[in-house]
Design a protein around this motif. Structure first.
Motif, PDB file in Angstrom:
ATOM      1  N   GLN A   1      -9.113   0.430   8.627  1.00 19.09           N
ATOM      2  CA  GLN A   1      -7.949   1.464   8.333  1.00 19.09           C
ATOM      3  C   GLN A   1      -8.083   1.675   7.017  1.00 19.09           C
ATOM      4  OE1 GLN A   1      -4.743  -1.046   9.968  1.00 19.09           O
ATOM      5  NE2 GLN A   1      -3.928   1.157  10.932  1.00 19.09           N
ATOM      6  N   ASP A   2      -8.059   2.892   6.410  1.00 19.65           N
ATOM      7  CA  ASP A   2      -8.035   3.488   5.220  1.00 19.65           C
ATOM      8  C   ASP A   2      -6.794   2.924   4.478  1.00 19.65           C
ATOM      9  OD1 ASP A   2     -10.386   4.835   5.174  1.00 19.65           O
ATOM     10  OD2 ASP A   2      -9.536   6.782   5.775  1.00 19.65           O
TER      11      ASP A   2
ATOM     12  N   ARG B   1       4.841   1.423   8.306  1.00 17.59           N
ATOM     13  CA  ARG B   1       3.651   1.355   7.708  1.00 17.59           C
ATOM     14  C   ARG B   1       3.288  -0.087   7.613  1.00 17.59           C
ATOM     15  NH1 ARG B   1       5.691   5.548   4.468  1.00 17.59           N
ATOM     16  NH2 ARG B   1       4.381   7.697   4.540  1.00 17.59           N
TER      17      ARG B   1
ATOM     18  N   GLY C   1      -3.945   3.639   1.253  1.00 16.77           N
ATOM     19  CA  GLY C   1      -3.284   4.542   0.449  1.00 16.77           C
ATOM     20  C   GLY C   1      -2.277   3.915  -0.153  1.00 16.77           C
TER      21      GLY C   1
ATOM     22  N   THR D   1      -2.293   3.874   5.143  1.00 12.18           N
ATOM     23  CA  THR D   1      -1.628   5.130   5.453  1.00 12.18           C
ATOM     24  C   THR D   1      -2.695   6.364   4.791  1.00 12.18           C
ATOM     25  OG1 THR D   1       0.499   6.645   4.588  1.00 12.18           O
ATOM     26  CG2 THR D   1      -0.814   5.095   2.907  1.00 12.18           C
ATOM     27  N   GLU D   2      -2.421   7.463   5.276  1.00 10.47           N
ATOM     28  CA  GLU D   2      -3.031   8.890   4.785  1.00 10.47           C
ATOM     29  C   GLU D   2      -2.170   9.236   3.501  1.00 10.47           C
ATOM     30  OE1 GLU D   2      -5.970   9.299   5.638  1.00 10.47           O
ATOM     31  OE2 GLU D   2      -6.518   8.158   7.207  1.00 10.47           O
ATOM     32  N   PRO D   3      -2.951   9.908   2.902  1.00 10.55           N
ATOM     33  CA  PRO D   3      -4.421   9.952   2.416  1.00 10.55           C
ATOM     34  C   PRO D   3      -4.816   8.744   1.978  1.00 10.55           C
ATOM     35  CG  PRO D   3      -3.148  11.293   0.967  1.00 10.55           C
ATOM     36  CD  PRO D   3      -2.110  10.882   1.789  1.00 10.55           C
ATOM     37  N   TYR D   4      -5.992   8.442   1.863  1.00  6.52           N
ATOM     38  CA  TYR D   4      -6.486   7.220   1.089  1.00  6.52           C
ATOM     39  C   TYR D   4      -6.138   7.126  -0.197  1.00  6.52           C
ATOM     40  CZ  TYR D   4     -10.830   9.484   1.812  1.00  6.52           C
ATOM     41  OH  TYR D   4     -11.834  10.432   1.726  1.00  6.52           O
TER      42      TYR D   4
ATOM     43  N   LYS E   1     -13.069   4.047  -1.768  1.00  4.71           N
ATOM     44  CA  LYS E   1     -11.903   3.893  -1.032  1.00  4.71           C
ATOM     45  C   LYS E   1     -11.930   2.518  -0.532  1.00  4.71           C
ATOM     46  CE  LYS E   1     -13.098   5.896   3.284  1.00  4.71           C
ATOM     47  NZ  LYS E   1     -12.958   6.579   4.613  1.00  4.71           N
TER      48      LYS E   1
END
Length: 212
Positions: free
Chosen positions: A179-180, A132, A182, A197-200, A167
């Motif tokens: 990019q979100d 990440r 998280g 990363t997911e989820p945000y 977010k």
């Protein structure tokens, strides 16, 4: 001297294009609001808190992955902790409009001192740690050609009925690919870090005291 008439269909298409362009340029740029319902301002400080305090507290700086410096953007493990205040400003200068708006480029830095004796401004790191990209503070070690590692945006969180939940996104590159962001645990299952990363991570902004 002859006159040139414009075909009515062309005029119609041009008007539709103008309206569409205007709509796109003004979409999603309404103000961001704090937990008290006030507009976020570039000359004020805020805590970035988890929208659900059961999921942890506010954002802060912390060492990680065996490094003392630079400091990572991390999350308070307890929902009772507000973390450190941040200052959010428009990217590329200080326009007369001091209101922070949705989907616009901003810079973020902590209003705090560190033992690392370096900038507390956020940027997305180019290095992958545990698969990440992390948000860290300090100078950019390997700047990209675009130089947009420190560009972020705030977007409305549409998965809730609450009007003041948002977010965060990292918008490096050409600005069209965000990019979100998280939170996730380090490789040892310890601290929670902010990164792509997911989820945000769904957040709210709480105004910090002016003396902070």
């Amino acid at each position: 001297m002859g006159s040139h008439r414009v075909h009515p269909l062309l005029l119609f298409l041009l008007s539709i294009l103008a309206i569409s362009t205007l709509s796109c340029s003004s979409a999603d740029t309404s103000p961001v609001y704090d937990t008290d319902g006030h507009e976020l301002r570039a000359d004020a400080n805020y805590y970035v808190l988890s929208a659900n305090r059961a999921h942890g507290g506010g954002l802060k700086m912390a060492p990680g992955h065996g490094r003392r410096c630079p400091l990572f953007v991390a999350q308070e493990p307890s929902g009772h902790g507000d973390g450190l205040p941040v200052r959010i400003t428009p990217h590329g200068g200080a326009p007369s409009d001091q209101i922070i708006r949705l989907s616009t480029d901003v810079r973020i830095h902590f209003r705090a001192y560190t033992t690392c004796v370096q900038s507390t401004e956020w940027h997305i790191d180019s290095e992958l740690l545990f698969g990440r990209r992390h948000v860290i503070t300090g100078p950019v070690r390997e700047p990209s050609p675009s130089g947009r590692e420190n560009v972020f945006r705030i977007k409305k969180y549409i998965g809730s009925s609450e009007a003041r939940e948002y977010k965060l996104m990292s918008c490096g590159g050409d600005g069209n690919s965000c990019q979100d962001l998280g939170v996730f645990r380090d490789g040892k299952g310890g601290a929670w870090f902010l990164g792509a990363t997911e989820p945000y991570h769904v957040v709210v902004f709480k105004k910090a005291p002016s003396t902070v």
